[in-house]
Design an enzyme around this catalytic site. Structure first.
Site, PDB file in Angstrom:
ATOM      1  N   ASP A  75       0.858  -1.181  -0.086  1.00  0.00           N
ATOM      2  CA  ASP A  75       0.125   0.055   0.059  1.00  0.00           C
ATOM      3  C   ASP A  75       0.879   1.388  -0.186  1.00  0.00           C
ATOM      4  O   ASP A  75       1.807   1.417   0.970  1.00  0.00           O
ATOM      5  CB  ASP A  75      -0.945  -0.044   1.177  1.00  0.00           C
ATOM      6  CG  ASP A  75      -2.180   0.851   1.303  1.00  0.00           C
ATOM      7  OD1 ASP A  75      -2.259   1.480   0.415  1.00  0.00           O
ATOM      8  OD2 ASP A  75      -3.002   0.683   2.084  1.00  0.00           O
ATOM      9  N   ASP A  76       0.716   2.177  -1.108  1.00  0.00           N
ATOM     10  CA  ASP A  76       1.438   3.315  -0.956  1.00  0.00           C
ATOM     11  C   ASP A  76       2.803   3.229  -1.187  1.00  0.00           C
ATOM     12  O   ASP A  76       3.536   3.805  -0.022  1.00  0.00           O
ATOM     13  CB  ASP A  76       1.040   4.429   0.200  1.00  0.00           C
ATOM     14  CG  ASP A  76      -0.460   5.129  -0.023  1.00  0.00           C
ATOM     15  OD1 ASP A  76      -1.276   4.221  -0.560  1.00  0.00           O
ATOM     16  OD2 ASP A  76      -0.927   5.869   0.967  1.00  0.00           O
ATOM     17  N   CYS A 117      -5.896   3.629  -3.623  1.00  0.00           N
ATOM     18  CA  CYS A 117      -6.206   2.510  -3.110  1.00  0.00           C
ATOM     19  C   CYS A 117      -7.487   1.672  -3.463  1.00  0.00           C
ATOM     20  O   CYS A 117      -7.588   0.611  -3.981  1.00  0.00           O
ATOM     21  CB  CYS A 117      -6.444   2.572  -1.627  1.00  0.00           C
ATOM     22  SG  CYS A 117      -5.148   3.360  -0.759  1.00  0.00           S
ATOM     23  N   HIS A 176     -11.348  -2.951   1.387  1.00  0.00           N
ATOM     24  CA  HIS A 176     -11.490  -1.699   0.944  1.00  0.00           C
ATOM     25  C   HIS A 176     -12.140  -1.511  -0.531  1.00  0.00           C
ATOM     26  O   HIS A 176     -11.905  -0.803  -1.428  1.00  0.00           O
ATOM     27  CB  HIS A 176     -10.191  -0.924   0.730  1.00  0.00           C
ATOM     28  CG  HIS A 176     -10.245   0.399   1.058  1.00  0.00           C
ATOM     29  ND1 HIS A 176      -9.193   1.263   0.897  1.00  0.00           N
ATOM     30  CD2 HIS A 176     -11.156   1.341   1.428  1.00  0.00           C
ATOM     31  CE1 HIS A 176      -9.475   2.611   1.246  1.00  0.00           C
ATOM     32  NE2 HIS A 176     -10.667   2.489   1.712  1.00  0.00           N
ATOM     33  N   HIS A 200       1.273   2.310   3.689  1.00  0.00           N
ATOM     34  CA  HIS A 200       0.509   3.384   4.044  1.00  0.00           C
ATOM     35  C   HIS A 200       0.704   4.370   5.208  1.00  0.00           C
ATOM     36  O   HIS A 200       0.858   3.591   6.342  1.00  0.00           O
ATOM     37  CB  HIS A 200      -1.069   2.879   3.717  1.00  0.00           C
ATOM     38  CG  HIS A 200      -1.995   4.038   3.758  1.00  0.00           C
ATOM     39  ND1 HIS A 200      -2.215   4.963   4.495  1.00  0.00           N
ATOM     40  CD2 HIS A 200      -2.895   4.019   2.553  1.00  0.00           C
ATOM     41  CE1 HIS A 200      -3.260   5.779   4.110  1.00  0.00           C
ATOM     42  NE2 HIS A 200      -3.639   5.270   2.682  1.00  0.00           N
ATOM     43  N   ARG A 217      -7.845  -1.551  -6.052  1.00  0.00           N
ATOM     44  CA  ARG A 217      -8.419  -2.971  -5.396  1.00  0.00           C
ATOM     45  C   ARG A 217      -9.543  -3.587  -6.218  1.00  0.00           C
ATOM     46  O   ARG A 217      -9.554  -4.709  -6.475  1.00  0.00           O
ATOM     47  CB  ARG A 217      -8.757  -3.046  -4.080  1.00  0.00           C
ATOM     48  CG  ARG A 217      -7.489  -2.953  -3.180  1.00  0.00           C
ATOM     49  CD  ARG A 217      -7.807  -2.100  -1.919  1.00  0.00           C
ATOM     50  NE  ARG A 217      -6.522  -1.413  -1.532  1.00  0.00           N
ATOM     51  CZ  ARG A 217      -5.326  -1.942  -1.144  1.00  0.00           C
ATOM     52  NH1 ARG A 217      -5.501  -2.969  -0.365  1.00  0.00           N
ATOM     53  NH2 ARG A 217      -4.123  -1.068  -0.838  1.00  0.00           N
ATOM     54  N   LYS A 266      -6.185  -5.725   3.720  1.00  0.00           N
ATOM     55  CA  LYS A 266      -7.086  -4.673   3.403  1.00  0.00           C
ATOM     56  C   LYS A 266      -8.095  -5.077   2.284  1.00  0.00           C
ATOM     57  O   LYS A 266      -7.483  -5.126   1.186  1.00  0.00           O
ATOM     58  CB  LYS A 266      -6.251  -3.402   3.242  1.00  0.00           C
ATOM     59  CG  LYS A 266      -6.932  -1.990   2.611  1.00  0.00           C
ATOM     60  CD  LYS A 266      -6.088  -0.888   2.724  1.00  0.00           C
ATOM     61  CE  LYS A 266      -6.323  -0.103   1.638  1.00  0.00           C
ATOM     62  NZ  LYS A 266      -5.390   1.185   1.621  1.00  0.00           N
ATOM     63  N   ASP A 303      -0.040  -0.815  -4.796  1.00  0.00           N
ATOM     64  CA  ASP A 303      -1.398  -0.501  -5.392  1.00  0.00           C
ATOM     65  C   ASP A 303      -1.315   0.893  -5.908  1.00  0.00           C
ATOM     66  O   ASP A 303      -2.384   1.247  -6.814  1.00  0.00           O
ATOM     67  CB  ASP A 303      -2.572  -0.434  -4.130  1.00  0.00           C
ATOM     68  CG  ASP A 303      -2.423   0.460  -3.200  1.00  0.00           C
ATOM     69  OD1 ASP A 303      -1.111   1.128  -2.768  1.00  0.00           O
ATOM     70  OD2 ASP A 303      -3.311   0.917  -2.480  1.00  0.00           O
ATOM     71  N   ASN A 304      -0.572   1.851  -5.694  1.00  0.00           N
ATOM     72  CA  ASN A 304      -0.402   3.108  -6.235  1.00  0.00           C
ATOM     73  C   ASN A 304       1.069   3.637  -5.715  1.00  0.00           C
ATOM     74  O   ASN A 304       1.829   3.026  -4.894  1.00  0.00           O
ATOM     75  CB  ASN A 304      -1.396   4.228  -5.683  1.00  0.00           C
ATOM     76  CG  ASN A 304      -1.581   4.189  -4.292  1.00  0.00           C
ATOM     77  OD1 ASN A 304      -2.656   3.840  -3.788  1.00  0.00           O
ATOM     78  ND2 ASN A 304      -0.654   4.682  -3.400  1.00  0.00           N
ATOM     79  N   LYS A 314       0.876   9.153  -5.977  1.00  0.00           N
ATOM     80  CA  LYS A 314      -0.383   8.643  -5.643  1.00  0.00           C
ATOM     81  C   LYS A 314      -1.444   9.596  -6.033  1.00  0.00           C
ATOM     82  O   LYS A 314      -1.375  10.892  -5.769  1.00  0.00           O
ATOM     83  CB  LYS A 314      -0.620   8.179  -4.139  1.00  0.00           C
ATOM     84  CG  LYS A 314      -2.051   7.866  -3.554  1.00  0.00           C
ATOM     85  CD  LYS A 314      -1.949   7.636  -2.084  1.00  0.00           C
ATOM     86  CE  LYS A 314      -3.233   7.205  -1.733  1.00  0.00           C
ATOM     87  NZ  LYS A 314      -3.057   7.106  -0.283  1.00  0.00           N
TER      88      LYS A 314
HETATM   89 CA   LIG Z   1      -3.026   3.033  -1.621  1.00  0.00          CA
END
Ligand SMILES: [Ca+2]
Length: 569
Positions: A43-44, A81, A140, A235, A85, A138, A336-337, A418
């Protein structure tokens, strides 16, 4: 290992044909059993954080998978995010799955903040050929987070048999909001099934994944499994255990510039980028940073978060080895980004609201669910959570992002972050490891790929029948292309790839990318010559701009993309 200079044109020429998808057996030659599939996402994180993507962060587990697997150098996510997903799980563009933005219902079909009825998840698609599916981390992709509310889009209702993780995004790593086991909310204090000495969400995701693998082999060894591990590392908030932070003491004391320069050189040396691409502009000026010790600490904790994730991935790999199933398990790792420039918890005055004005009601009981995913909030033992440059990040009572300037380092050598669809926002590593099925090991694939290709690959290598109907509703066809050809060293068919997030728009076709940063106009780049997007060719090549713009508009209409900012649907 110096990779030769490469252009897409060269590769097509070398193959002698232009682009033709090669026919690849649905399952690896010599294995009759369908592969297990483990999809790991972080994540991030930026393009060059991992060791095997030029970073200085210690990631021996992922580096090991890369060394005996295949790395993609031009793989893409969707910049944020929730849409990532939704796209990853369904093999569709996010708008087609109903998640064109985040988790609010914006009224339009493409922006409901909830997976729609006309898509299936990878877990659902693989059921047709007997896979059991598990998830940790996660989720989401639903706006329904109430413990007594609708759960039609929670993991167990979307093809997974077991779930341990969080329904929403972000949150305290020592006490995540919406922590859930199967369909029931739990807390770190009352979960009878997981009792570590110190609760830390990244470890919990890894430990529960190992448990599901163990139980799978005990209960149904004859069946293949699909495991989706969605880490929330790295994240914000910058939360990590002291033992891991200690490894990075001193590593970032010289600030942004040397770290970026070293990454840029390693990226070139590893063959991940071309020698002649320019480095994007530096975001921060270290000389002007007022709270240097705090700024250094932010990056030390960020590195420690990734380090802890890598340790967990190492435990998962060890569990597969122990079960004797590593060889026929296809492991994907992606992000994810891009690195995140958001300023959560960084302002000097945050504690006025977070501490001074926050009515702190004391400690929480073991069954009290953590109601907040961001401050003002309290720790489980009743301390208010703090931020700002006088608070050293890492422990449970802190809530701080690492900020734009470190995100710029994470995204070396690319521009933007992001949210945006320049290369810094949407470029991700993709590591594929599958000894029984990937011929080309330790190598790089330079073909552009996108999240939508993961569903297509899973369907391909498992031999699954992609469903045409789900609960009486028609399912949209997959948008992606299987990566199995690339596993055999071949080049996949050329196709355009599209993006839209918060009015930021892009299309990539071959070497060309047309991109716009909302509310600005179109920019045109030749990514073979200039992947760091330093030389806008829009004014020199208006025919190409028009051609790509028309393609983008056709895609946007087909997928229900609305003009930004959204009006009421
Ligand atoms: Ca993210």
């Amino acid at each position: 290992m110096q990779q030769p200079h490469w252009t897409r044109r060269d590769l097509l020429k070398a193959l002698g044909l232009g682009a033709v998808a090669l026919s690849v057996p649905a399952r690896a030659a010599g294995t009759s059993k369908r592969p297990n599939i483990i999809l790991i996402m972080s994540d991030d994180m930026g393009f060059s954080d991992l060791g095997c993507y030029g970073g200085e962060i210690h990631t021996p587990s992922l580096d090991g998978l890369a060394a005996s697997g295949l790395r993609f150098t031009q793989f893409y996510n969707t910049a944020r995010c929730c849409p990532t997903r939704a796209s990853l799980m369904t093999g569709l563009y996010p708008h087609q799955a109903g998640v064109g933005h985040m988790m609010e219902d914006r009224g339009f079909p493409a922006y409901r903040g909830d997976l729609n009825g006309n898509c299936v998840t990878i877990a659902e698609a693989l059921r047709s050929v007997g896979y059991r599916a598990y998830m940790t981390g996660k989720w989401h992709v639903t706006r329904y987070t109430d413990k007594d509310g609708p759960k039609h889009n929670w993991p167990l209702q979307r093809g997974f048999e077991r779930f341990y993780g969080t329904i929403t995004g972000a949150g305290n790593f020592y006490d995540p909001a919406t922590l859930c086991r199967d369909n029931t909310y739990v807390t770190p204090a009352n979960d009878p099934e997981y009792k570590p000495a110190t609760y830390y969400y990244t470890d919990a995701i890894s430990d529960n994944a190992c448990r599901y693998i163990r139980e799978h082999h005990a209960q149904s060894p004859e069946k293949p499994f699909f495991l989706y591990m969605a880490f929330t590392a790295a994240h914000w908030p910058m939360h990590a255990l002291e033992k891991d932070i200690a490894k990075y003491k001193g590593k970032y004391d010289q600030g942004y510039d040397p770290c970026r320069a070293e990454r840029f050189e390693r990226l070139k040396k590893l063959g991940l980028i071309r020698e002649d691409w320019e480095l994007s502009p530096q975001a921060g000026d270290w000389g002007n940073v007022e709270h240097k010790e705090w700024e250094v600490r932010c990056m030390e904790v960020y590195a420690a978060m990734i380090d802890a994730m890598d340790q967990g991935i190492g435990r998962v790999v060890a569990e597969l080895k122990k079960q004797g199933t590593l060889d026929n398990t296809l492991i994907f790792f992606l992000q994810d980004n891009g690195g995140c420039a958001e300023g959560m918890g960084r302002a000097a005055n945050v504690n006025a609201k977070w501490v001074d004005e926050f009515a702190n009601p004391g400690p929480m009981g073991p069954d009290d669910l953590q109601p907040k995913s961001s401050p003002p909030m309290r720790t489980r033992d009743g301390r208010p959570v703090r931020g700002g440059p006088t608070t050293m990040p890492g422990p449970a009572d802190t809530y701080i992002a690492y900020g734009r300037n470190w995100a710029n380092v994470s995204n070396t050598p690319f521009r933007e972050y992001k949210h945006w669809v320049h290369e810094g926002g949407i470029s991700t590593p993709l590591i594929c490891h599958w000894p029984a099925g990937i011929k080309s090991r330790g190598t790089l694939c330079h073909d552009p790929g996108h999240l939508i290709d993961i569903m297509a690959t899973c369907v391909d290598v498992s031999g699954a029948d992609y469903p045409t109907e789900r609960q009486g509703q028609k399912v949209q066809p997959m948008e992606g292309m299987s990566l199995a050809a690339a596993f055999q060293g071949a080049s996949p068919r050329e196709r355009p790839i599209f993006w839209e997030h918060e009015g930021n728009r892009a299309i990539r076709q071959g070497e060309w990318k047309l991109v716009s940063k909302h509310p600005g106009g179109w920019e045109l780049y030749d990514l073979d010559a200039d992947r760091t997007e330093m030389h806008d060719l829009a004014s020199k090549n208006s025919d190409k701009v028009q051609e790509l713009k028309t393609l983008w508009e056709g895609w946007a209409e087909r997928c229900g993309v609305q003009p930004w900012p959204l009006k009421k649907g």
